[in-house]
Design a protein around this motif. Structure first.
Motif, PDB file in Angstrom:
ATOM      1  N   GLU A 233      -6.918  26.395  21.470  1.00  0.00           N
ATOM      2  CA  GLU A 233      -8.060  25.676  20.903  1.00  0.00           C
ATOM      3  C   GLU A 233      -8.212  24.280  21.503  1.00  0.00           C
ATOM      4  O   GLU A 233      -9.308  23.806  21.718  1.00  0.00           O
ATOM      5  CB  GLU A 233      -7.860  25.506  19.396  1.00  0.00           C
ATOM      6  CG  GLU A 233      -8.029  26.786  18.620  1.00  0.00           C
ATOM      7  CD  GLU A 233      -9.498  27.103  18.381  1.00  0.00           C
ATOM      8  OE1 GLU A 233     -10.160  26.331  17.671  1.00  0.00           O
ATOM      9  OE2 GLU A 233      -9.975  28.115  18.925  1.00  0.00           O
ATOM     10  N   LEU A 234      -7.070  23.638  21.715  1.00  0.00           N
ATOM     11  CA  LEU A 234      -7.090  22.212  22.054  1.00  0.00           C
ATOM     12  C   LEU A 234      -7.076  21.955  23.556  1.00  0.00           C
ATOM     13  O   LEU A 234      -7.519  20.898  24.005  1.00  0.00           O
ATOM     14  CB  LEU A 234      -5.844  21.572  21.426  1.00  0.00           C
ATOM     15  CG  LEU A 234      -5.985  20.174  20.880  1.00  0.00           C
ATOM     16  CD1 LEU A 234      -7.119  20.114  19.887  1.00  0.00           C
ATOM     17  CD2 LEU A 234      -4.684  19.739  20.225  1.00  0.00           C
TER      18      LEU A 234
ATOM     19  N   VAL B  56      -2.989  26.632  18.677  1.00  0.00           N
ATOM     20  CA  VAL B  56      -3.415  25.240  18.856  1.00  0.00           C
ATOM     21  C   VAL B  56      -3.643  24.958  20.344  1.00  0.00           C
ATOM     22  O   VAL B  56      -4.622  24.310  20.725  1.00  0.00           O
ATOM     23  CB  VAL B  56      -2.371  24.271  18.259  1.00  0.00           C
ATOM     24  CG1 VAL B  56      -2.696  22.835  18.616  1.00  0.00           C
ATOM     25  CG2 VAL B  56      -2.321  24.423  16.738  1.00  0.00           C
TER      26      VAL B  56
ATOM     27  N   ALA C 214      -3.656  19.791  15.344  1.00  0.00           N
ATOM     28  CA  ALA C 214      -4.625  19.360  16.362  1.00  0.00           C
ATOM     29  C   ALA C 214      -4.948  17.878  16.183  1.00  0.00           C
ATOM     30  O   ALA C 214      -4.987  17.123  17.165  1.00  0.00           O
ATOM     31  CB  ALA C 214      -5.895  20.203  16.269  1.00  0.00           C
TER      32      ALA C 214
ATOM     33  N   LEU D 240      -4.221  14.938  19.021  1.00  0.00           N
ATOM     34  CA  LEU D 240      -5.316  14.173  19.628  1.00  0.00           C
ATOM     35  C   LEU D 240      -5.159  12.667  19.390  1.00  0.00           C
ATOM     36  O   LEU D 240      -5.866  11.870  19.980  1.00  0.00           O
ATOM     37  CB  LEU D 240      -6.670  14.653  19.081  1.00  0.00           C
ATOM     38  CG  LEU D 240      -7.077  16.047  19.567  1.00  0.00           C
ATOM     39  CD1 LEU D 240      -8.326  16.534  18.849  1.00  0.00           C
ATOM     40  CD2 LEU D 240      -7.290  16.070  21.077  1.00  0.00           C
TER      41      LEU D 240
ATOM     42  N   GLN E  18      -9.774  20.237  25.350  1.00  0.00           N
ATOM     43  CA  GLN E  18     -10.059  18.832  25.013  1.00  0.00           C
ATOM     44  C   GLN E  18      -9.151  17.861  25.757  1.00  0.00           C
ATOM     45  O   GLN E  18      -9.328  16.652  25.683  1.00  0.00           O
ATOM     46  CB  GLN E  18      -9.940  18.613  23.508  1.00  0.00           C
ATOM     47  CG  GLN E  18     -10.990  19.428  22.771  1.00  0.00           C
ATOM     48  CD  GLN E  18     -11.052  19.076  21.317  1.00  0.00           C
ATOM     49  OE1 GLN E  18     -11.000  17.917  20.945  1.00  0.00           O
ATOM     50  NE2 GLN E  18     -11.138  20.087  20.475  1.00  0.00           N
TER      51      GLN E  18
END
Ligand SMILES: Nc1ncnc2c1ncn2[C@@H]1O[C@H](COP(=O)(O)OP(=O)(O)OP(=O)(O)O)[C@@H](O)[C@H]1O
Ligand SMILES: [Mg+2]
Length: 353
Positions: free
Chosen positions: A141-142, A138, A110, A114, A145
């Motif tokens: 979760e990501l 991942v 992650a 990012l 974002q």
């Protein structure tokens, strides 16, 4: 309250940390198990209405917002989630079992995704080591974002590398116009989009790697997470080798608690319990279970296939027959019937070859 998040699990984790609570402490206050909180945060479980209401109380949600909170917790997207084009995470399959171990790997992946400098990260490793599983986690979760979310593109079933761009277009919701080159249409559609694209099982379509590199060159806000048994070998690619699941320490007298905390052993125990519900790790069987996981090199797929044999065999008997088992696996009937076809033919991986 729910601004900026479109998964409840991610929101919960952030809120809990803001309140400086551990998972164990929140679980204690809510009156559920720590594992329940962990699963909810990983988006592996939807909380019951009762737990959602208790969470609202423990997390200081104002009473006027509680109904919205419970609806969000129970699966309705946040009303203020910032993804007008659709859910942040689209087409990412939700595994039916929980992810074991991998906390550090997932956090490291992650972090790299990012980082704006990282445009193409490839999870590499042998068949069955858990690349796809890690990428799914991942991405879920990501995704929230990334302003335009995450999309999952399964490539294992593609017969031809020339179909990769079409698969990408489909996953990203880009309608193809027969009159123009698909690569140009994709660039036009994705040029401004800050999207995380997960390209799964790229080893099947390696000749398409240069097309992906081109797409990345022309779409500066696009990030690709690939899983592949082999590197894509294009400029800008960064590799993340996926390691086997952690085993119990190899030497010294075996401590049952240490054995139980190894993700490889936990995988074996959970998959065994799926076929033999009364199975439990004990001081008696822990050494054999640890030895089985070590013999299978911590390879998740091999552990799953071996555990499926424990419906009839004790771990000690399985260990004794491991050499024979390695030669015989995997007959399709030995593992779950919904394994992807490529995993039913994983004799070499299970044999460690
Ligand atoms: N950390 C984990 N926790 C629970 N199950 C796991 C974990 N890692 C892998 N598995 C399970 O092991 C099996 C193999 O994993 P996966 O499909 O991710 O491997 P892969 O490396 O992508 O293999 P391939 O190269 O064939 O695509 C799957 O059933 C998966 O759900
Ligand atoms: Mg895979």
């Amino acid at each position: 309250m729910l601004l900026g998040r479109s998964t409840f699990g991610g929101w919960l984790r952030e809120r809990r940390r803001m309140l400086d609570l551990t998972q164990a402490e929140l679980a204690r206050r809510v009156g559920c198990s720590e594992i329940t909180i962990r699963k909810i945060e990983a988006n592996d479980r939807i909380p019951s209405r009762q737990i959602a209401e208790l969470l609202a109380g423990m997390l200081d949600i104002p009473s006027a917002e509680r109904a919205t909170f419970v609806a969000f917790a129970r699966g309705r997207p946040a009303p203020s989630a910032p993804h007008p084009a659709g859910p942040a995470v689209q087409g990412v399959p939700a595994p039916l079992t929980r992810l074991l171990g991998r906390e550090q790997a997932a956090a490291a992946i992650a972090r790299r995704l990012l980082d704006e400098e990282v445009r193409l990260l490839t999870l590499v490793g042998p068949p069955g080591i858990g690349k796809t599983r890690l990428a799914l986690h991942v991405a879920a979760e990501l995704g929230p974002q990334f302003p335009d979310g995450a999309r999952f593109v399964p490539l294992a079933a593609l017969a031809d590398a020339q179909l990769v761009l079409e698969a990408v277009a489909q996953a990203a919701g880009v309608g193809a116009d027969a009159g123009r080159a698909l690569a140009d249409q994709l660039v036009d559609a994705l040029r401004e989009r800050a999207l995380l694209l997960v390209l799964d099982n790229f080893e099947h379509v390696l000749p398409a790697a240069s097309e992906i590199a081109q797409l990345l060159t022309h779409c500066p806000r696009l990030t690709v997470l690939a899983t592949s048994r082999a590197a894509l070998h294009v400029r800008g690619e960064q590799l993340f080798p996926v390691a086997p699941l952690a085993l119990p320490p190899p030497c010294g007298p075996l401590d049952a608690a240490q054995v139980a905390s190894s993700p490889a052993v936990q995988l074996f125990v959970e998959r065994t319990q799926a076929v033999a519900p009364h199975f439990a790790l004990s001081a008696d069987n822990a050494p054999a279970v640890a030895a089985i996981c070590a013999r299978l090199d911590g390879l998740p797929l091999a552990i799953e296939l071996a555990a499926a044999r424990c419906r009839l065999l004790s771990p000690a008997a399985l260990l004794a027959r491991l050499a024979e088992l390695r030669a015989a696996l995997p007959a399709p009937a030995q593992g779950p019937g919904d394994l992807p076809p490529r995993h039913r033919g994983l004799g070499p991986a299970v044999r460690g070859g």
